[in-house]
Design a protein around this motif. Structure first.
Motif, short mmCIF file in Angstrom:
data_model
loop_
_atom_site.label_atom_id
_atom_site.label_comp_id
_atom_site.label_asym_id
_atom_site.label_seq_id
_atom_site.Cartn_x
_atom_site.Cartn_y
_atom_site.Cartn_z
N GLN A 58 -7.58 -6.03 -0.46
CA GLN A 58 -6.82 -4.80 -0.23
C GLN A 58 -6.97 -3.81 -1.38
OE1 GLN A 58 -2.96 -6.72 0.50
NE2 GLN A 58 -2.89 -5.68 2.49
N LEU A 59 -7.26 -4.32 -2.57
CA LEU A 59 -7.36 -3.46 -3.75
C LEU A 59 -8.54 -2.50 -3.68
CD1 LEU A 59 -6.62 -5.79 -6.81
CD2 LEU A 59 -5.32 -3.77 -6.12
N VAL A 60 -9.58 -2.89 -2.97
CA VAL A 60 -10.84 -2.14 -3.00
C VAL A 60 -10.96 -1.27 -1.76
CG1 VAL A 60 -13.31 -2.28 -3.39
CG2 VAL A 60 -11.82 -4.13 -4.18
N ASP A 61 -10.83 0.02 -1.94
CA ASP A 61 -10.97 0.98 -0.84
C ASP A 61 -12.37 1.57 -0.92
OD1 ASP A 61 -10.68 2.86 1.14
OD2 ASP A 61 -9.48 4.24 -0.08
N HIS A 62 -13.30 0.95 -0.22
CA HIS A 62 -14.70 1.37 -0.32
C HIS A 62 -15.41 1.01 0.98
CE1 HIS A 62 -18.88 1.56 -1.73
NE2 HIS A 62 -18.42 2.35 -2.67
N PRO A 63 -16.30 1.88 1.47
CA PRO A 63 -16.96 1.61 2.76
C PRO A 63 -17.84 0.37 2.76
CG PRO A 63 -17.90 3.54 1.69
CD PRO A 63 -16.66 3.22 0.95
N ASN A 64 -18.27 -0.09 1.58
CA ASN A 64 -19.13 -1.28 1.51
C ASN A 64 -18.36 -2.53 1.11
OD1 ASN A 64 -21.29 1.13 0.37
ND2 ASN A 64 -21.76 -0.03 2.23
N VAL A 65 -17.05 -2.48 1.26
CA VAL A 65 -16.18 -3.65 1.12
C VAL A 65 -15.35 -3.73 2.40
CG1 VAL A 65 -14.28 -4.70 -0.15
CG2 VAL A 65 -16.11 -3.52 -1.39
N VAL A 66 -15.33 -4.88 3.05
CA VAL A 66 -14.63 -5.04 4.32
C VAL A 66 -13.13 -4.76 4.12
CG1 VAL A 66 -14.03 -6.63 6.18
CG2 VAL A 66 -16.32 -6.71 5.16
N PRO A 67 -12.56 -3.83 4.88
CA PRO A 67 -11.14 -3.50 4.69
C PRO A 67 -10.22 -4.50 5.39
CG PRO A 67 -12.06 -2.14 6.42
CD PRO A 67 -13.20 -2.95 5.87
N VAL A 68 -8.98 -4.53 4.92
CA VAL A 68 -7.92 -5.31 5.57
C VAL A 68 -7.10 -4.34 6.42
CG1 VAL A 68 -5.83 -6.67 5.22
CG2 VAL A 68 -7.81 -7.01 3.72
N VAL A 69 -7.02 -4.58 7.73
CA VAL A 69 -6.33 -3.65 8.62
C VAL A 69 -4.98 -4.19 9.11
CG1 VAL A 69 -8.46 -2.56 9.37
CG2 VAL A 69 -7.57 -4.51 10.65
N GLY A 70 -4.70 -5.45 8.78
CA GLY A 70 -3.41 -6.03 9.15
C GLY A 70 -3.23 -7.32 8.38
N VAL A 71 -1.97 -7.70 8.10
CA VAL A 71 -1.73 -8.89 7.31
C VAL A 71 -0.32 -9.41 7.54
CG1 VAL A 71 -1.00 -7.53 5.30
CG2 VAL A 71 -1.84 -9.86 4.97
N ASN A 72 -0.17 -10.74 7.48
CA ASN A 72 1.15 -11.36 7.47
C ASN A 72 1.05 -12.63 6.62
OD1 ASN A 72 3.60 -12.64 7.89
ND2 ASN A 72 3.73 -12.04 10.05
N LEU A 73 1.44 -12.49 5.35
CA LEU A 73 1.37 -13.61 4.43
C LEU A 73 2.61 -14.49 4.51
CD1 LEU A 73 -0.23 -11.86 1.32
CD2 LEU A 73 -1.36 -13.22 3.09
N ASP A 74 3.62 -14.04 5.26
CA ASP A 74 4.84 -14.84 5.40
C ASP A 74 4.79 -15.76 6.61
OD1 ASP A 74 6.06 -13.65 3.16
OD2 ASP A 74 6.65 -11.91 4.36
N ASP A 75 3.79 -15.56 7.46
CA ASP A 75 3.66 -16.42 8.64
C ASP A 75 3.21 -17.82 8.20
OD1 ASP A 75 3.81 -17.06 11.27
OD2 ASP A 75 2.28 -15.64 11.96
N ASP A 76 3.35 -18.78 9.08
CA ASP A 76 2.96 -20.15 8.78
C ASP A 76 2.00 -20.65 9.87
OD1 ASP A 76 2.74 -22.66 7.70
OD2 ASP A 76 4.66 -23.39 8.49
N PRO A 77 0.68 -20.66 9.61
CA PRO A 77 0.03 -20.30 8.35
C PRO A 77 -0.19 -18.79 8.23
CG PRO A 77 -1.60 -21.06 9.92
CD PRO A 77 -0.27 -21.22 10.60
#
Length: 437
Positions: A58-77
């Motif tokens: 998520q830190l890297v906003d660049h067209p040649n780095v795959v972006p994260v478009v959704g996330v849930n780190l509280d889910d199990d898993p």
């Protein structure tokens, strides 16, 4: 956004990848942690590593780095979502290891993505063809983007305790020798070794021994040799230096000289990184004569290297300023191959860093023109760094003067950047924002 999980489309490391349908109608790739495949006592460490992978990506906003478009780190898993790729560089290499004889697109895309990581102090540590995904674009083109940040680590001075000090990691065929037993020794040069191994895949295709120094036949040999030196300090010091030499070898432009003198001067430039005063005088005499005759100096600008630019600054700062202004004009008014724009921006950055206010302003506006006219995101982002909030007030004022005096279509160019790289005008220095009101 909500996602409906579909079929499994891949697995690796410590997660599964599924096809997922978003409530926007789009199709995505959802990566979910699979702790069941590991002993229960390892689960806390696995969850932390998975969370780290997401946060670094998520830190890297660049067209040649795959972006994260959704996330849930509280889910199990826990899980996160990326754009759905249409394959990987590994697939391309398995179909044809030469990539049809023209590998420039994936190679320069990889370098741009690595540079974005290194600029914020991260190292990937597991660069390999399977982790370079092909992302389809709206215009029908394809962008190669780096993914799989599970082994990414902060740079020197930052901390990360998730990989044991004696723990190896990564993929042996692409892993540098210093990381075979201790992955904490990875520096930016570890990623450069992995890139050299990818070059070996393309230009040799031969079976190789893990962690070894590599080479290939032909003009790429010195580059592969230097990328994969056993000692990290003997490798390229930066992506910028590697990109310059790689482009020089892969570029198939046929140079048409305007005169015998131009041919001789360019031969001198290609043979020497540090010219004598007499050689620089000869080059500048040719530049002046060409200007008087209305002849382009593009061949000379193309022959300049990063070392030449530093050399002329060290030996003659006044001539450096003049050369920089010529380079700004060359960058702003030329038509170039897409990948060559990155090489131009690397050289322009040296002029920007070392030049006076006038030259800095001209270089910054040249990058704005180069980036927008070629729709090159990397160059557009470079302009935003030059003209953003960290820009010195005096430089912003000088850029404003250049824009007004030259009746430069600044608002139109900025509108293009807003659409191209999704930035808002408030990212500009306040002095330059005034020009948009």
């Amino acid at each position: 956004m909500q996602f409906d999980i579909g079929k499994e489309i891949g697995r690796g490391g410590f997660g599964f990848v599924y096809e997922a349908k978003g409530d926007d109608g789009g199709t995505y790739a959802l990566k979910k942690l699979n702790p069941a495949a590991f002993p229960k006592q390892d689960h806390p460490m696995l969850i932390k590593r998975f969370e780290r992978e997401v946060r670094y990506q998520q830190l890297v906003d660049h067209p040649n780095v795959v972006p994260v478009v959704g996330v849930n780190l509280d889910d199990d898993p826990p899980w996160f979502v990326m754009p759905l790729a249409e394959g990987s560089l590994k697939d391309d290499l398995e179909a044809d290891h030469t990539l049809g004889g023209d590998p420039k697109k994936p190679l320069f895309d990889i370098l741009a993505g690595l540079e974005a990581l290194h600029q914020i102090g991260l190292r990937h540590r597991d660069l390999k063809p399977a982790n370079v995904l092909k992302l389809p674009q709206e215009d029908g083109s394809t962008v190669y983007a780096i993914s799989d940040f599970g082994l990414t680590t902060p740079g020197a001075g930052q901390t990360s305790t998730l990989t044991g000090s004696n723990m190896a990691g990564g993929t042996p065929l692409y892993r540098p020798p210093e990381c075979a037993n201790n992955f904490r020794r990875a520096t930016e040069q570890a990623d450069i070794y992995s890139f050299g191994a990818i070059l070996h895949d393309i230009f040799s295709g031969a079976v190789r021994i893990p962690h070894s120094e590599l080479t290939v036949a032909g003009p790429l040999a010195p580059i592969v040799d230097k990328c994969t030196k056993a000692h990290p300090r003997r490798r390229y010091t930066s992506i910028v230096a590697l990109r310059e030499e790689l482009f020089e070898v892969l570029d198939n432009t046929v140079v048409e000289f305007f005169s015998r003198e131009e041919e001789d001067v360019i031969a001198i430039l290609k043979a020497n990184d540090d010219l004598s005063d007499e050689e620089w005088d000869r080059a500048f005499n040719l530049i002046d004569n060409n200007a008087d005759k209305g002849v382009s100096n593009s061949n000379i600008m193309r022959a300049l290297t990063l070392s030449h630019i530093q050399s002329i600054f060290d030996s003659s700062p006044d001539m450096f300023q003049g050369l920089g202004e010529l380079y700004a004009e060359y960058a702003a008014n030329g038509t170039f191959d897409f990948d060559y724009c990155d090489v131009i921006s690397d050289k322009a950055d040296v002029f920007f860093r070392l030049g006076d206010l006038s030259l800095k302003a001209k270089i910054a506006l040249a990058m704005l023109e180069l980036g927008t006219s070629h729709n090159r995101w990397v160059v557009e982002r470079q302009f935003m760094r030059m003209a953003g909030h960290e820009c010195e007030p005096a430089l912003a004022e000088r850029m404003k003067i250049e824009i007004l005096a030259g009746e430069y279509p600044f608002a139109r160019r900025m509108h293009h950047i807003e659409q191209s790289i999704d930035v808002t005008p408030d990212r500009l220095h306040p002095t330059l924002q005034e020009l948009l009101e």
